[in-house]
Write a protein that holds these residues in place. Structure first.
Motif, PDB file in Angstrom:
ATOM      1  N   LEU A   1      56.866  40.021  -9.499  1.00 33.73           N
ATOM      2  CA  LEU A   1      55.605  40.642  -9.049  1.00 33.73           C
ATOM      3  C   LEU A   1      54.399  39.948  -9.670  1.00 33.73           C
ATOM      4  CD1 LEU A   1      56.642  44.416  -9.165  1.00 33.73           C
ATOM      5  CD2 LEU A   1      56.199  43.029  -7.135  1.00 33.73           C
ATOM      6  N   ALA A   2      54.544  39.566 -10.956  1.00 34.31           N
ATOM      7  CA  ALA A   2      53.436  38.854 -11.605  1.00 34.31           C
ATOM      8  C   ALA A   2      53.193  37.522 -10.907  1.00 34.31           C
ATOM      9  CB  ALA A   2      53.746  38.638 -13.085  1.00 34.31           C
ATOM     10  N   GLY A   3      54.283  36.815 -10.568  1.00 35.69           N
ATOM     11  CA  GLY A   3      54.142  35.534  -9.884  1.00 35.69           C
ATOM     12  C   GLY A   3      53.490  35.695  -8.525  1.00 35.69           C
ATOM     13  N   ILE A   4      53.940  36.711  -7.779  1.00 34.28           N
ATOM     14  CA  ILE A   4      53.358  36.969  -6.455  1.00 34.28           C
ATOM     15  C   ILE A   4      51.862  37.296  -6.587  1.00 34.28           C
ATOM     16  CG2 ILE A   4      53.372  38.562  -4.489  1.00 34.28           C
ATOM     17  CD1 ILE A   4      56.432  38.821  -4.925  1.00 34.28           C
ATOM     18  N   THR A   5      51.535  38.104  -7.591  1.00 35.93           N
ATOM     19  CA  THR A   5      50.118  38.490  -7.810  1.00 35.93           C
ATOM     20  C   THR A   5      49.269  37.266  -8.111  1.00 35.93           C
ATOM     21  OG1 THR A   5      50.804  40.650  -8.663  1.00 35.93           O
ATOM     22  CG2 THR A   5      48.582  39.885  -9.213  1.00 35.93           C
ATOM     23  N   VAL A   6      49.788  36.403  -9.001  1.00 39.08           N
ATOM     24  CA  VAL A   6      49.045  35.186  -9.344  1.00 39.08           C
ATOM     25  C   VAL A   6      48.885  34.298  -8.115  1.00 39.08           C
ATOM     26  CG1 VAL A   6      49.130  33.046 -10.683  1.00 39.08           C
ATOM     27  CG2 VAL A   6      49.720  35.220 -11.763  1.00 39.08           C
ATOM     28  N   ALA A   7      49.929  34.178  -7.318  1.00 32.36           N
ATOM     29  CA  ALA A   7      49.869  33.331  -6.117  1.00 32.36           C
ATOM     30  C   ALA A   7      48.814  33.853  -5.144  1.00 32.36           C
ATOM     31  CB  ALA A   7      51.247  33.283  -5.453  1.00 32.36           C
ATOM     32  N   ILE A   8      48.810  35.176  -4.954  1.00 33.91           N
ATOM     33  CA  ILE A   8      47.804  35.746  -4.042  1.00 33.91           C
ATOM     34  C   ILE A   8      46.387  35.520  -4.594  1.00 33.91           C
ATOM     35  CG2 ILE A   8      46.941  37.880  -3.029  1.00 33.91           C
ATOM     36  CD1 ILE A   8      49.816  38.931  -3.032  1.00 33.91           C
ATOM     37  N   ALA A   9      46.236  35.724  -5.928  1.00 35.26           N
ATOM     38  CA  ALA A   9      44.919  35.527  -6.549  1.00 35.26           C
ATOM     39  C   ALA A   9      44.458  34.085  -6.387  1.00 35.26           C
ATOM     40  CB  ALA A   9      44.973  35.929  -8.026  1.00 35.26           C
ATOM     41  N   VAL A  10      45.390  33.120  -6.610  1.00 33.16           N
ATOM     42  CA  VAL A  10      45.051  31.703  -6.448  1.00 33.16           C
ATOM     43  C   VAL A  10      44.673  31.401  -5.002  1.00 33.16           C
ATOM     44  CG1 VAL A  10      45.998  29.358  -6.507  1.00 33.16           C
ATOM     45  CG2 VAL A  10      46.434  30.939  -8.406  1.00 33.16           C
ATOM     46  N   ALA A  11      45.373  32.004  -4.079  1.00 35.11           N
ATOM     47  CA  ALA A  11      45.061  31.789  -2.661  1.00 35.11           C
ATOM     48  C   ALA A  11      43.666  32.315  -2.316  1.00 35.11           C
ATOM     49  CB  ALA A  11      46.121  32.471  -1.799  1.00 35.11           C
ATOM     50  N   VAL A  12      43.364  33.481  -2.867  1.00 32.06           N
ATOM     51  CA  VAL A  12      42.030  34.060  -2.609  1.00 32.06           C
ATOM     52  C   VAL A  12      40.941  33.185  -3.223  1.00 32.06           C
ATOM     53  CG1 VAL A  12      40.525  36.016  -3.086  1.00 32.06           C
ATOM     54  CG2 VAL A  12      42.895  36.411  -2.390  1.00 32.06           C
ATOM     55  N   ILE A  13      41.186  32.715  -4.460  1.00 36.06           N
ATOM     56  CA  ILE A  13      40.203  31.841  -5.115  1.00 36.06           C
ATOM     57  C   ILE A  13      40.022  30.550  -4.316  1.00 36.06           C
ATOM     58  CG2 ILE A  13      39.765  30.453  -7.173  1.00 36.06           C
ATOM     59  CD1 ILE A  13      41.161  32.645  -8.806  1.00 36.06           C
ATOM     60  N   SER A  14      41.126  29.997  -3.832  1.00 34.35           N
ATOM     61  CA  SER A  14      41.043  28.773  -3.028  1.00 34.35           C
ATOM     62  C   SER A  14      40.245  29.012  -1.751  1.00 34.35           C
ATOM     63  CB  SER A  14      42.459  28.279  -2.671  1.00 34.35           C
ATOM     64  OG  SER A  14      43.194  28.002  -3.842  1.00 34.35           O
ATOM     65  N   PHE A  15      40.448  30.171  -1.158  1.00 26.19           N
ATOM     66  CA  PHE A  15      39.695  30.519   0.049  1.00 26.19           C
ATOM     67  C   PHE A  15      38.197  30.577  -0.254  1.00 26.19           C
ATOM     68  CE2 PHE A  15      37.617  33.931   2.474  1.00 26.19           C
ATOM     69  CZ  PHE A  15      37.722  33.419   3.756  1.00 26.19           C
ATOM     70  N   PHE A  16      37.835  31.232  -1.373  1.00 26.86           N
ATOM     71  CA  PHE A  16      36.416  31.340  -1.745  1.00 26.86           C
ATOM     72  C   PHE A  16      35.815  29.959  -2.022  1.00 26.86           C
ATOM     73  CE2 PHE A  16      37.149  35.932  -3.249  1.00 26.86           C
ATOM     74  CZ  PHE A  16      36.624  36.438  -2.076  1.00 26.86           C
ATOM     75  N   LYS A  17      36.611  29.085  -2.685  1.00 23.83           N
ATOM     76  CA  LYS A  17      36.106  27.736  -2.967  1.00 23.83           C
ATOM     77  C   LYS A  17      35.941  26.937  -1.685  1.00 23.83           C
ATOM     78  CE  LYS A  17      37.433  26.900  -7.757  1.00 23.83           C
ATOM     79  NZ  LYS A  17      38.178  26.027  -8.699  1.00 23.83           N
ATOM     80  N   ALA A  18      36.908  27.102  -0.760  1.00 22.17           N
ATOM     81  CA  ALA A  18      36.816  26.392   0.515  1.00 22.17           C
ATOM     82  C   ALA A  18      35.568  26.800   1.283  1.00 22.17           C
ATOM     83  CB  ALA A  18      38.082  26.640   1.345  1.00 22.17           C
ATOM     84  N   ARG A  19      35.215  28.078   1.178  1.00 25.47           N
ATOM     85  CA  ARG A  19      33.986  28.565   1.849  1.00 25.47           C
ATOM     86  C   ARG A  19      32.745  28.362   1.002  1.00 25.47           C
ATOM     87  NH1 ARG A  19      35.082  31.937   6.193  1.00 25.47           N
ATOM     88  NH2 ARG A  19      32.840  31.737   6.512  1.00 25.47           N
ATOM     89  N   ARG A  20      32.926  27.738  -0.179  1.00 22.00           N
ATOM     90  CA  ARG A  20      31.808  27.444  -1.106  1.00 22.00           C
ATOM     91  C   ARG A  20      31.106  28.717  -1.594  1.00 22.00           C
ATOM     92  NH1 ARG A  20      28.924  21.985   1.397  1.00 22.00           N
ATOM     93  NH2 ARG A  20      30.797  20.686   1.306  1.00 22.00           N
ATOM     94  N   TYR A  21      31.884  29.770  -1.757  1.00 13.85           N
ATOM     95  CA  TYR A  21      31.330  30.975  -2.345  1.00 13.85           C
ATOM     96  C   TYR A  21      31.276  30.856  -3.862  1.00 13.85           C
ATOM     97  CZ  TYR A  21      31.961  33.187   2.215  1.00 13.85           C
ATOM     98  OH  TYR A  21      31.901  33.502   3.552  1.00 13.85           O
ATOM     99  N   ILE A  22      32.132  30.007  -4.429  1.00  9.39           N
ATOM    100  CA  ILE A  22      32.119  29.755  -5.873  1.00  9.39           C
ATOM    101  C   ILE A  22      32.210  28.260  -6.136  1.00  9.39           C
ATOM    102  CG2 ILE A  22      33.060  31.989  -6.542  1.00  9.39           C
ATOM    103  CD1 ILE A  22      35.802  30.760  -6.739  1.00  9.39           C
TER     104      ILE A  22
END
Length: 310
Positions: free
Chosen positions: A289-310
């Protein structure tokens, strides 16, 4: 307070009588002192109170062989005041070789005039004495403009990382001083033009050139104050937009943080319920569950970076 200055005796207080080369300085005078001057020099009492009028009069008042006018001087406010500089009025009355100045408070220009009095009056007379007051006034306006500019620079440094409007209001208060200066310089310019046109002061080629230089210097100082005023207005508009942008960025980063933080909180909340859930009895459930949570968090962060939100 009444002070008289002449070539033979400086800073001497005695009975005031008309004499050659005399400067009478009244600072916050009492009623008795004003009455004394009015009686000894036959001056209408209204002329002695011109500087206390709320109206901005650009007229030169004349009575018999004397004339009077009011000029405006910049004066620094007390430390801690929101507006750094304000304006004080100085009445100047000329009677032959006698000059009377009246003000409600002391001013550095009057102190400088005391130091220069003997040399000015003994060698140049009333015209150059009055001209020197205008020169010092213009110079003091320039010094005050420079001091406000230094204050504005300090406020700018704080504004660059600010998300509040306090510094913008500080700029607004400093801009009020520029507005005071512009009005006062315009007022003094009208008095100077009137003096030059009506030739109320004794003049020769040297004093005429001196008067022209003073008029030009006053106009240049007024233009400088107007430019600084316009620049500061534009600066306030720019920094107001910058503050809004800083605030938007702060809200944006907070939203991103909450969004990412919500992922592990959601997973933990689901598996914290008292209902049967997949993999809950497996020994590797927590790590998975920790691994899945980290993977989802990384995916969300990557999405925000791709959209240049961060």
């Amino acid at each position: 307070m009444l002070k008289t200055f002449d070539i033979q005796a400086k800073d001497k207080l005695n009975r005031v009588k008309p004499s050659n080369n005399l400067w009478i300085q009244l600072v916050n005078p009492s009623q008795n002192e004003l009455e004394r001057i009015a009686k000894d020099f036959l001056i209408p009492f209204s002329m002695l109170n011109m500087h206390q009028s709320d109206k901005r009069s650009t007229a030169i008042e004349r009575h018999s062989d004397l004339f009077a006018f009011v000029i405006e001087l910049p004066i620094a406010n007390e430390a801690g005041s929101k507006v750094p500089f304000s304006i004080m009025k100085l009445s100047i009355i000329v009677i032959g070789d006698v000059v009377i100045t009246i003000a409600d408070q002391a001013h550095p220009i009057l102190e400088d005039m005391q130091k220069e009095y003997a040399a000015l009056f003994s060698t140049m007379g009333v015209t150059s004495f009055v001209n020197r007051i205008f020169e010092l006034t213009t110079g003091y306006f320039l010094i005050s403009i420079a001091q406000i500019s230094d204050i504005v620079d300090e406020v700018e440094r704080r504004l660059q990382v600010s998300i509040s409007n306090k510094q913008v209001f500080d700029l607004l208060n400093n801009n009020k001083s520029y507005l005071f200066f512009i009005r006062s310089l315009k007022h003094n310019g009208i008095i100077l033009d009137d003096l030059a046109k009506k030739r109320l002061l004794a003049s020769d080629h040297r004093t005429d050139v001196q008067m022209i230089d003073i008029i030009v210097a006053n106009q240049q100082t007024q233009k400088k104050a107007e430019i600084y005023n316009a620049n500061l207005r534009n600066l306030m508009d720019a920094y107001s937009a910058a503050i809004e942008n800083n605030l938007s960025l702060a809200v944006q980063y907070l939203t991103i943080f909450v969004t990412i933080a919500a992922i592990p909180m959601a997973v933990a909340g689901i598996y914290g319920m008292n209902t049967p859930l997949p993999f809950q009895d497996e020994p590797y459930a927590l790590a998975a569950l920790a691994g899945i949570t980290v993977a989802i968090a990384v995916a969300v962060i990557s999405f925000f970076k791709a959209r240049r939100y961060i």
